[in-house]
Design a protein around this motif. Sequence first.
Motif, mmCIF file in Angstrom:
data_model
loop_
_atom_site.group_PDB
_atom_site.id
_atom_site.type_symbol
_atom_site.label_atom_id
_atom_site.label_comp_id
_atom_site.label_asym_id
_atom_site.label_seq_id
_atom_site.Cartn_x
_atom_site.Cartn_y
_atom_site.Cartn_z
ATOM 1 N N ASP A 1 -15.221 16.089 3.641
ATOM 2 C CA ASP A 1 -15.734 17.273 4.369
ATOM 3 C C ASP A 1 -17.264 17.308 4.352
ATOM 4 O O ASP A 1 -17.884 17.851 5.262
ATOM 5 N N ALA A 2 -17.873 16.695 3.304
ATOM 6 C CA ALA A 2 -19.350 16.685 3.211
ATOM 7 C C ALA A 2 -19.948 15.540 4.023
ATOM 8 O O ALA A 2 -21.162 15.319 4.020
ATOM 9 N N GLY A 3 -19.072 14.778 4.700
ATOM 10 C CA GLY A 3 -19.572 13.717 5.591
ATOM 11 C C GLY A 3 -19.830 12.394 4.904
ATOM 12 O O GLY A 3 -20.407 11.472 5.484
ATOM 13 N N LEU A 4 -19.378 12.245 3.647
ATOM 14 C CA LEU A 4 -19.517 10.947 2.970
ATOM 15 C C LEU A 4 -18.431 10.006 3.492
ATOM 16 O O LEU A 4 -17.304 10.432 3.766
ATOM 17 N N ARG A 5 -18.772 8.698 3.638
ATOM 18 C CA ARG A 5 -17.781 7.695 4.036
ATOM 19 C C ARG A 5 -16.986 7.300 2.785
ATOM 20 O O ARG A 5 -17.567 7.169 1.704
ATOM 21 N N LEU A 6 -15.712 7.107 2.901
ATOM 22 C CA LEU A 6 -14.860 6.749 1.762
ATOM 23 C C LEU A 6 -14.239 5.374 1.984
ATOM 24 O O LEU A 6 -13.759 5.078 3.089
ATOM 25 N N ALA A 7 -14.267 4.544 0.915
ATOM 26 C CA ALA A 7 -13.698 3.189 1.016
ATOM 27 C C ALA A 7 -12.948 2.860 -0.269
ATOM 28 O O ALA A 7 -13.124 3.511 -1.302
ATOM 29 N N ILE A 8 -12.102 1.825 -0.161
ATOM 30 C CA ILE A 8 -11.365 1.309 -1.318
ATOM 31 C C ILE A 8 -11.705 -0.154 -1.474
ATOM 32 O O ILE A 8 -11.748 -0.901 -0.471
ATOM 33 N N ALA A 9 -11.970 -0.582 -2.717
ATOM 34 C CA ALA A 9 -12.205 -2.006 -3.007
ATOM 35 C C ALA A 9 -11.314 -2.373 -4.187
ATOM 36 O O ALA A 9 -11.547 -1.948 -5.314
ATOM 37 N N THR A 10 -10.261 -3.138 -3.930
ATOM 38 C CA THR A 10 -9.223 -3.359 -4.928
ATOM 39 C C THR A 10 -8.733 -4.798 -4.922
ATOM 40 O O THR A 10 -8.925 -5.527 -3.940
ATOM 41 N N THR A 11 -8.076 -5.201 -6.028
ATOM 42 C CA THR A 11 -7.448 -6.529 -6.054
ATOM 43 C C THR A 11 -5.948 -6.411 -5.779
ATOM 44 O O THR A 11 -5.238 -7.411 -5.796
ATOM 45 N N THR A 12 -5.460 -5.199 -5.544
ATOM 46 C CA THR A 12 -4.007 -5.045 -5.349
ATOM 47 C C THR A 12 -3.624 -5.387 -3.917
ATOM 48 O O THR A 12 -4.467 -5.520 -3.030
ATOM 49 N N SER A 13 -2.324 -5.525 -3.705
ATOM 50 C CA SER A 13 -1.791 -5.893 -2.385
ATOM 51 C C SER A 13 -1.838 -4.694 -1.444
ATOM 52 O O SER A 13 -1.612 -3.553 -1.875
ATOM 53 N N PRO A 14 -2.094 -4.934 -0.151
ATOM 54 C CA PRO A 14 -2.233 -3.822 0.803
ATOM 55 C C PRO A 14 -1.017 -2.892 0.843
ATOM 56 O O PRO A 14 -1.177 -1.675 0.942
ATOM 57 N N VAL A 15 0.165 -3.450 0.714
ATOM 58 C CA VAL A 15 1.370 -2.598 0.806
ATOM 59 C C VAL A 15 1.392 -1.569 -0.331
ATOM 60 O O VAL A 15 1.842 -0.429 -0.149
ATOM 61 N N ASN A 16 0.820 -1.939 -1.478
ATOM 62 C CA ASN A 16 0.807 -1.004 -2.619
ATOM 63 C C ASN A 16 -0.080 0.203 -2.325
ATOM 64 O O ASN A 16 0.203 1.316 -2.745
#
Length: 242
Positions: A117-132
Amino acid sequence: MKPEPLRALIFDFDGTLADTESAHRAAFNDAFAEAGLDWHWNETLYTQLLEVAGGKERILHYWGQVRGDTKVIDAGALAYTVQRIHDLKTASYERRVHDGAVQLRPGVQHLIDSAFDAGLRLAIATTTSPVNIAVVLRSAIGLDWAHTFQVVEDAATAPRKKPHPQAYLQALQRLQVRAAQCLAFEDSANGLRAAIDAGLPTIVTPNAFTTHHDFAGALHVLSDLQGKTVAELRSWHASAQR
Ligand code: XBP
Ligand code: MG
């Protein structure tokens, strides 16, 4: 020099956004049983094995530990068998998540909502599988979870696993922001190393499997994100630039 504004938050997934590793551990053991293997990873052993990022890499590492024959088996046959075990594990993990085995960690839902809501971009950086990621966030956030996390770098897009910084570097590139304009969130030493090597000021929220890890270099180490606000994140981010 003018301080950089905070523009994006990049979250690790397993152990940071959601407490997933108990369900992963159970799913690995389900897969071993289905594959007719007499392997069993108890919590103590799994805590050690979590030093190896990536489920397939973890299986191969353990196979080498217990059988020692990974050097003599045909590489193709070995990779096929590891993949088959990991496919069984991922299917079991999905079933467990569908049955409610995984929740977002305390404070996560509120923080990501406020940050979005504050306009920050959100991302994920992970070693897990996409389906998880999809199976957990669909049930926790809803079908439109990808509207919240616009960039996801995972085992499919970033095969070089943490502590390699590949997932974070690719997330920065896709977000089109500089590392100094972000905060990273992690739960493990491997993940902290990866984020720091990508130049990211990093907040660590350890969990039961990682509480003993070395978090030197973290901007802050917190028990969890309960009650944390965007204003606090902005102040921590500004202090990291001083
Ligand atoms: C944690 C991992 C993953 C999970 C298991 O990922 O290392 O391997 O333990 O998932 P992160 P997979 O903390 O980077 O989110 O079996 O799909 O690898
Ligand atoms: Mg993690």
